[in-house]
Write a protein that holds these residues in place. Structure first.
Motif, PDB file in Angstrom:
ATOM      1  N   SER A 170      35.302  62.420  50.385  1.00 47.13           N
ATOM      2  CA  SER A 170      34.951  63.158  51.598  1.00 47.13           C
ATOM      3  C   SER A 170      35.379  64.618  51.493  1.00 47.13           C
ATOM      4  O   SER A 170      34.639  65.520  51.877  1.00 47.13           O
ATOM      5  N   ARG A 171      36.579  64.850  50.961  1.00 44.95           N
ATOM      6  CA  ARG A 171      37.044  66.227  50.817  1.00 44.95           C
ATOM      7  C   ARG A 171      36.124  67.025  49.891  1.00 44.95           C
ATOM      8  O   ARG A 171      35.818  68.176  50.152  1.00 44.95           O
ATOM      9  N   GLY A 172      35.693  66.413  48.805  1.00 45.98           N
ATOM     10  CA  GLY A 172      34.792  67.087  47.886  1.00 45.98           C
ATOM     11  C   GLY A 172      33.480  67.478  48.552  1.00 45.98           C
ATOM     12  O   GLY A 172      32.937  68.550  48.290  1.00 45.98           O
ATOM     13  N   VAL A 173      32.976  66.609  49.426  1.00 48.35           N
ATOM     14  CA  VAL A 173      31.744  66.910  50.157  1.00 48.35           C
ATOM     15  C   VAL A 173      31.957  68.135  51.041  1.00 48.35           C
ATOM     16  O   VAL A 173      31.157  69.072  51.031  1.00 48.35           O
ATOM     17  N   ILE A 174      33.054  68.135  51.794  1.00 46.37           N
ATOM     18  CA  ILE A 174      33.346  69.263  52.681  1.00 46.37           C
ATOM     19  C   ILE A 174      33.549  70.538  51.873  1.00 46.37           C
ATOM     20  O   ILE A 174      33.014  71.601  52.218  1.00 46.37           O
ATOM     21  N   ASP A 175      34.307  70.460  50.783  1.00 50.75           N
ATOM     22  CA  ASP A 175      34.533  71.636  49.932  1.00 50.75           C
ATOM     23  C   ASP A 175      33.223  72.176  49.365  1.00 50.75           C
ATOM     24  O   ASP A 175      32.993  73.390  49.336  1.00 50.75           O
ATOM     25  N   PHE A 176      32.353  71.291  48.916  1.00 46.28           N
ATOM     26  CA  PHE A 176      31.054  71.691  48.361  1.00 46.28           C
ATOM     27  C   PHE A 176      30.211  72.427  49.403  1.00 46.28           C
ATOM     28  O   PHE A 176      29.630  73.482  49.131  1.00 46.28           O
ATOM     29  N   LEU A 177      30.171  71.876  50.605  1.00 42.23           N
ATOM     30  CA  LEU A 177      29.376  72.490  51.663  1.00 42.23           C
ATOM     31  C   LEU A 177      29.970  73.823  52.097  1.00 42.23           C
ATOM     32  O   LEU A 177      29.233  74.800  52.310  1.00 42.23           O
ATOM     33  N   MET A 178      31.275  73.886  52.225  1.00 45.08           N
ATOM     34  CA  MET A 178      31.912  75.150  52.608  1.00 45.08           C
ATOM     35  C   MET A 178      31.690  76.217  51.547  1.00 45.08           C
ATOM     36  O   MET A 178      31.436  77.388  51.880  1.00 45.08           O
ATOM     37  N   ALA A 179      31.766  75.852  50.282  1.00 42.93           N
ATOM     38  CA  ALA A 179      31.531  76.813  49.202  1.00 42.93           C
ATOM     39  C   ALA A 179      30.098  77.329  49.240  1.00 42.93           C
ATOM     40  O   ALA A 179      29.850  78.529  49.068  1.00 42.93           O
ATOM     41  N   GLY A 180      29.147  76.439  49.468  1.00 43.75           N
ATOM     42  CA  GLY A 180      27.746  76.851  49.554  1.00 43.75           C
ATOM     43  C   GLY A 180      27.508  77.799  50.715  1.00 43.75           C
ATOM     44  O   GLY A 180      26.834  78.825  50.569  1.00 43.75           O
ATOM     45  N   LEU A 181      28.072  77.471  51.864  1.00 41.76           N
ATOM     46  CA  LEU A 181      27.934  78.361  53.016  1.00 41.76           C
ATOM     47  C   LEU A 181      28.599  79.705  52.739  1.00 41.76           C
ATOM     48  O   LEU A 181      28.070  80.757  53.109  1.00 41.76           O
ATOM     49  N   GLY A 182      29.749  79.661  52.060  1.00 43.59           N
ATOM     50  CA  GLY A 182      30.450  80.895  51.701  1.00 43.59           C
ATOM     51  C   GLY A 182      29.650  81.779  50.762  1.00 43.59           C
ATOM     52  O   GLY A 182      29.768  83.007  50.795  1.00 43.59           O
ATOM     53  N   ARG A 183      28.844  81.156  49.898  1.00 46.56           N
ATOM     54  CA  ARG A 183      27.970  81.905  48.980  1.00 46.56           C
ATOM     55  C   ARG A 183      26.725  82.439  49.675  1.00 46.56           C
ATOM     56  O   ARG A 183      25.940  83.174  49.095  1.00 46.56           O
ATOM     57  N   GLY A 184      26.508  81.996  50.904  1.00 53.37           N
ATOM     58  CA  GLY A 184      25.333  82.436  51.635  1.00 53.37           C
ATOM     59  C   GLY A 184      24.127  81.536  51.495  1.00 53.37           C
ATOM     60  O   GLY A 184      23.001  81.953  51.776  1.00 53.37           O
ATOM     61  N   GLU A 185      24.340  80.300  51.037  1.00 51.94           N
ATOM     62  CA  GLU A 185      23.212  79.357  50.944  1.00 51.94           C
ATOM     63  C   GLU A 185      22.572  79.188  52.314  1.00 51.94           C
ATOM     64  O   GLU A 185      23.251  79.227  53.341  1.00 51.94           O
TER      65      GLU A 185
END
Length: 90
Positions: free
Chosen positions: A43-58
């Motif tokens: 679950s943490r990996g999912v949240i981290d992945f999504l936060m990183a993508g949003l941070g990149r501007g996806e």
């Protein structure tokens, strides 16, 4: 994408398929419709992945599902009841 439930591996597969489709047909927006956490191994990996993508501007929209909301509520106050959940299940 919905009901990923902590399965980061499946989320990666979904994003790979979407990226391939976008390469063929043009860009679009990706919407994650909740239940990101619970049941799966990462679950943490999912949240981290999504936060990183949003941070990149996806161009992603990430919505909370009922599992996400229940975990957030529990972290805020473990004794707070979940609205809509039977009292004997809380």
């Amino acid at each position: 994408i919905g009901d990923i439930h902590g399965h980061l591996d499946l989320l990666h597969v979904a994003h790979e398929r979407i990226a391939a489709d976008m390469a063929r047909h043009g860009a679009g927006q990706v919407i994650h419709v909740g239940d990101l956490v619970d049941r799966g191994p990462d679950s943490r990996g999912v949240i981290d992945f999504l936060m990183a993508g949003l941070g990149r501007g996806e161009d992603w929209v990430v919505l909370k599902g009922n599992h996400d909301r229940m975990f957030w509520r529990f972290l805020r106050d473990p004794s707070e009841p979940e609205p809509g959940l039977r009292a004997d299940l809380g």
